[in-house]
Design an enzyme around this catalytic site. Structure first.
Site: not given
Length: 499
Positions: A173, A292
């Protein structure tokens, strides 16, 4: 009762379902590692400190991979803290979750846990505060046979054979300003490309996952991804996508249409991947790693207050959450040509299907659809054509009441259908038609749901939301008819034969 029809044909498919879409994620966060998979003080643990009840529950989920050690955690993690004699390992502050990391569980313990479960490791490297050189050192430690510094360190630590890690995440991320070491897309792309080149130079057999945008709500969405893909295309194999679904508004009709948005995200990435491939005039393909995904919105406690293994993100899941999880998996199946890896975030205690206490295990609602999909989705992903009623899904407008996916295993001559009834009040009678084949024998029917969409399993009532056997039948036309609860999931397995 609602009436619906779903048409399939074994010639109309998008390719083979990659079993890696049923993978998981284990991060050093809250009680995921300590008191989750690893708890030497529990009477339920084995001699290595691994929770036997957690191991057994995870085996039923048939996870091919587990991503480790993060997540946000990895962007400040020095992997060398977690190797060697435990008594010499440093205790560190965890920047990501404001916790204390004892480093009693590290790379070698994770590899031993993977071997115990039969799960392959999917390792993430630190490209936030770490460097491509440090990332390549971890690969050397894991994959090289010996005769070099880090490979010899692994051997000295008692692990003669390489771990042979095939899949590597290049950070986590990195578009998010909450991430340690967050940088613009151009800078991250340079780091990722350098890491991929060095790591593949050490082991050409590995695959790498570059960080995509952290979610569709981000201003970076697709812009970041395009920059990274254009710069790294020839050196990476996957771009990551993340999504956490939520129902903060308490609108179950809207929430149960979440599959529409999941499809949209996958289709956005499919278009982007084709665009970049076209711009670069490349023969190579890059795929999507949806590494995710889950429902998460009820427990947002993310400050560990300096504690070790604090109670963070311990979400309690209900029926509607389970049905949304089923829609994630159906979407991954329907887009088998794009989605090759997907990781449920996470596997125990932290936004997870399993919750532990020192002497017990609670199986949450979302566990059951994941097990059903992982056990039965095999072979080709068939393309559905639906005739079904719509329902009012709040701001999402009129949405199909039926969500459907089907797999076809040619070797065994069997299909598995995964059917979600999004409507909350009326059961749905679904007729499945397989154009070039006919259904000849129903092998099993399992349903989950019906009744209160907010029903959840608790320590006091652990079996409130569990699957049950049901029936289906084949009509004279060779079609299969099954009833799906409201709201609910039906998983049907059947034998088929050519017409």
């Amino acid at each position: 009762m609602l009436q619906a029809k779903a048409y399939f044909d074994t010639h109309h498919h998008v390719g083979v379902i990659d079993q890696r879409i049923f993978s998981g994620f284990l991060e050093h966060l809250g009680r995921a590692v300590y008191e989750g998979v690893y708890d030497p003080e529990s009477p339920l643990s084995d001699e290595q400190g691994f929770r036997r009840d957690v191991l057994e529950a995870l085996r039923a989920m048939r996870m091919p991979l587990v991503r480790y050690p993060g997540g946000n955690f990895v962007s400040c993690y020095d992997w060398t803290d977690g190797i060697g004699p435990r008594e010499q390992r440093p205790v560190r502050v965890d920047y990501a979750w404001k916790s204390r990391e004892t480093n009693q569980f590290g790379t070698d313990e994770f590899m031993a846990w993977c071997q115990e479960t039969g799960i392959a490791p999917m390792m993430a490297v630190n490209l936030g505060t770490g460097t491509p050189k440090e990332a390549s050192a971890l690969l050397e430690y894991c994959n090289l046979p010996g005769g070099t510094y880090w490979a010899d360190r692994r051997i000295q630590n008692g692990h003669e054979q390489p771990y042979d890690v095939r899949l590597w995440c290049l950070g986590n991320e990195m578009d998010g300003d909450w991430q340690a070491g967050h940088v613009p897309a151009e800078v991250y792309a340079q780091r990722a490309k350098a890491a991929a080149i060095i790591m593949k130079g050490l082991d050409a057999s590995i695959e790498t996952v570059a960080c995509g945008s952290s979610g569709r709500g981000m201003s970076t969405y697709l812009h970041w991804d395009r920059t990274v893909l254009e710069y790294c295309w020839e050196n990476i194999d996957y771009i990551s996508a993340h999504r956490y679904s939520e129902n903060r508004r308490g609108d179950s009709a809207w929430f149960l249409a979440e599959g529409v948005e999941i499809d949209r995200v996958v289709e956005d990435y499919a278009a982007l991947l084709n665009y970049v491939r076209g711009v670069k005039r490349s023969q190579k393909r890059v795929y999507l790693s949806f590494d995710e995904w889950n429902v998460w919105y009820k427990n947002m406690e993310m400050d560990g207050k300096g504690e070790s293994a604090p109670h963070l993100l311990e979400e309690v899941y209900n029926l509607e959450d389970a049905l949304v999880c089923a829609q994630y998996l159906s979407s991954f199946i329907r887009h088998a040509d794009v989605v090759k890896v997907a990781c449920l975030a996470q596997i125990v205690n932290v936004i997870a299907p399993l919750l532990t206490k020192r002497d017990g295990l609670l199986v949450q609602s979302i566990y059951y659809p994941i097990v059903s999909f992982a056990q039965h989705a095999r072979g080709l992903s068939l393309v559905p054509a639906l005739e079904c009623p719509t329902y009012k899904a709040g701001e999402r407008g009129d949405v199909a009441a039926l969500d459907a996916a089907m797999s076809y295993d040619e070797a065994s001559g069997t299909v598995a259908a995964f059917l979600v009834n999004r409507e909350q009040r009326q059961e749905m009678r679904v007729v499945l038609s397989l154009g070039d084949q006919r259904f000849c024998e129903v092998l099993s029917v399992e349903v989950l749901g019906g009744g209160d969409a907010k029903a959840a399993n608790t320590w006091e009532e652990p079996k409130r939301v569990t699957p049950r056997s049901a029936e289906a039948h084949v009509n004279e036309a060779g079609e299969l008819i099954v009833t799906v609860p409201a709201p609910g999931l039906a998983v049907v397995r059947a034998r088929v034969s050519k017409r």
